[in-house]
Design a protein around this motif. Sequence first.
Motif, mmCIF file in Angstrom:
data_model
loop_
_atom_site.group_PDB
_atom_site.id
_atom_site.type_symbol
_atom_site.label_atom_id
_atom_site.label_comp_id
_atom_site.label_asym_id
_atom_site.label_seq_id
_atom_site.Cartn_x
_atom_site.Cartn_y
_atom_site.Cartn_z
ATOM 1 N N ALA A 188 0.384 -1.095 -0.058
ATOM 2 C CA ALA A 188 -0.175 -0.151 -0.016
ATOM 3 C C ALA A 188 1.171 1.641 0.181
ATOM 4 O O ALA A 188 0.098 2.125 -0.552
ATOM 5 N N ALA A 189 2.197 1.243 0.355
ATOM 6 C CA ALA A 189 2.452 2.800 1.110
ATOM 7 C C ALA A 189 3.463 2.263 -0.411
ATOM 8 O O ALA A 189 3.848 3.215 -1.109
ATOM 9 N N LYS A 190 4.266 1.910 -0.960
ATOM 10 C CA LYS A 190 4.655 1.484 -2.539
ATOM 11 C C LYS A 190 3.782 2.373 -3.629
ATOM 12 O O LYS A 190 4.495 2.554 -4.533
ATOM 13 N N ALA A 191 2.484 1.829 -3.691
ATOM 14 C CA ALA A 191 0.819 2.213 -4.064
ATOM 15 C C ALA A 191 0.860 3.561 -4.245
ATOM 16 O O ALA A 191 1.067 4.952 -5.389
ATOM 17 N N ALA A 192 1.253 4.404 -2.653
ATOM 18 C CA ALA A 192 1.477 5.433 -2.440
ATOM 19 C C ALA A 192 1.590 6.416 -3.187
ATOM 20 O O ALA A 192 2.181 6.823 -4.663
ATOM 21 N N HIS A 193 3.257 5.855 -2.995
ATOM 22 C CA HIS A 193 5.126 6.812 -3.432
ATOM 23 C C HIS A 193 4.791 6.505 -5.020
ATOM 24 O O HIS A 193 5.655 7.506 -5.463
ATOM 25 N N ASP A 194 3.963 5.393 -5.754
ATOM 26 C CA ASP A 194 4.642 5.592 -6.760
ATOM 27 C C ASP A 194 3.323 6.207 -7.896
ATOM 28 O O ASP A 194 3.619 6.767 -9.106
ATOM 29 N N LYS A 195 2.090 6.882 -6.530
ATOM 30 C CA LYS A 195 1.672 8.095 -7.241
ATOM 31 C C LYS A 195 1.825 9.528 -7.147
ATOM 32 O O LYS A 195 1.529 10.665 -7.689
ATOM 33 N N GLY A 196 3.102 9.172 -6.543
ATOM 34 C CA GLY A 196 3.914 11.012 -6.573
ATOM 35 C C GLY A 196 3.747 11.299 -5.031
ATOM 36 O O GLY A 196 4.291 11.924 -4.781
ATOM 37 N N ILE A 197 3.568 10.608 -4.186
ATOM 38 C CA ILE A 197 3.132 10.942 -2.361
ATOM 39 C C ILE A 197 4.089 10.409 -1.581
ATOM 40 O O ILE A 197 4.759 9.264 -1.300
ATOM 41 N N LYS A 198 4.428 11.470 -1.717
ATOM 42 C CA LYS A 198 5.274 11.463 -0.047
ATOM 43 C C LYS A 198 4.915 10.211 0.927
ATOM 44 O O LYS A 198 4.018 10.597 1.612
ATOM 45 N N VAL A 199 5.559 9.358 1.615
ATOM 46 C CA VAL A 199 5.448 8.321 2.359
ATOM 47 C C VAL A 199 6.719 8.332 3.279
ATOM 48 O O VAL A 199 7.725 8.618 3.388
ATOM 49 N N VAL A 200 6.356 9.559 4.963
ATOM 50 C CA VAL A 200 6.721 9.302 5.742
ATOM 51 C C VAL A 200 6.822 8.287 6.786
ATOM 52 O O VAL A 200 5.985 8.510 7.679
ATOM 53 N N THR A 201 7.291 7.436 7.847
ATOM 54 C CA THR A 201 7.551 6.752 8.206
ATOM 55 C C THR A 201 8.234 8.052 9.770
ATOM 56 O O THR A 201 8.728 9.266 10.062
ATOM 57 N N TRP A 202 6.995 7.376 10.566
ATOM 58 C CA TRP A 202 7.356 8.265 12.227
ATOM 59 C C TRP A 202 7.381 6.807 13.370
ATOM 60 O O TRP A 202 6.491 6.037 12.983
ATOM 61 N N ASP A 203 8.022 7.168 14.758
ATOM 62 C CA ASP A 203 7.666 5.660 15.559
ATOM 63 C C ASP A 203 8.311 4.578 15.023
ATOM 64 O O ASP A 203 8.643 4.157 15.746
ATOM 65 N N SER A 204 7.462 4.071 13.980
ATOM 66 C CA SER A 204 7.920 2.767 13.906
ATOM 67 C C SER A 204 7.537 2.371 12.308
ATOM 68 O O SER A 204 7.022 3.125 11.159
ATOM 69 N N PRO A 205 9.022 2.295 12.040
ATOM 70 C CA PRO A 205 8.695 2.249 10.165
ATOM 71 C C PRO A 205 8.612 0.813 9.118
ATOM 72 O O PRO A 205 8.299 0.181 10.291
#
Length: 346
Positions: free
Chosen positions: A107-124
């Motif tokens: 799901a994170a990769k799908a978001a990233h592939d659409k140009g959405i920045k994915v930042v994790t915090w607390d737990s990666p």
Amino acid sequence: MKAKLLAAAAAISMLAGSVAVAQDAGAGKPVDMVLLPKYLGIIVFDQANNGAQEAAAELKNERPLQFLGPTPENSVAGQIEIVTNATTQGVGAIMISNNSGDQIAPAAKAAHDKGIKVVTWDSPIPSAEGEDVFVAQVDFDETGRVLADMALKILGEAGGEFAILSGSADAANQNAWIKSMNEVLKSDPKFASLKLVDTVYGNDQAETSYNLALALVDKHPNLKLIVAPTTVGAPSAAKALQDEGLCEKIKVTGLGVPSEMLSYTQNGCAPEFALWSFKDLGYLAYQTAYALATGTVKAEEGAVVKAGRLGDRAITKDPTREKGLRILMGPFSLYNAENVEAAAKE
């Protein structure tokens, strides 16, 4: 000569001004952003949201921050669903405290592939797939040593048996801390007297953690300490021991919120515990995600995020993950009977 000096000074002033403009170029740009905790209803995640809202106001982002999270019972599927929906909506950035291990990576990769920045915090995301950068609250290797040091301080040179009461079995941060603690125990002779006898998972639910603490006591008659690297597990375990009148025999340490640990520290159930500022963590996560989403910073080693009141924060390789990038916040704060009351009022 004087004219040359004045010209040079003017040039330097213009350069400084252009740098300042470049640094603030992203401020005021509208960006739709989502802050995703492991689940809702936990005080530290509310504190992180307060910090993120503070950063949003400073950066003059006119788009309201969406603070969305699943229930503890549906954390994994719920987090994936929220990321998927945010991707469909076309937000600019998603900030995730991951409770789903690598299950959230597609799901994170799908978001990233659409140009959405994915930042994790607390737990990666353990594999870092689909993730731009992880905002780490503290160095994960250091966490294991802090937990081990508190355990040894409480038990003394005689040591004894202890158990770990963690949150979710899929929580990358807690798993990394437990791994780090185990490595410290094995590698440093000064911890030879400490014996880890069990590790259980309360899924960061108070009642479950409470019951598991009592189960550990029944299962291990020589148990002397429960280490809970979770802000739900620590007060739940302390309450369980207090209710059963066991605080003289068994102690609790780990990660806790001062306001929730106050009475247990004062009565000796939890002599010492540690934590960091979740408000600052939410603030730094937002500053980072906004900088990436507005294009003022690229997610690459050596880049620097100008994080408001927290100052410049460099993006580096994550030493705990092969492919991940990290921004380190820190530091730890240790709490005991001498300072917990003042901290609980903050």
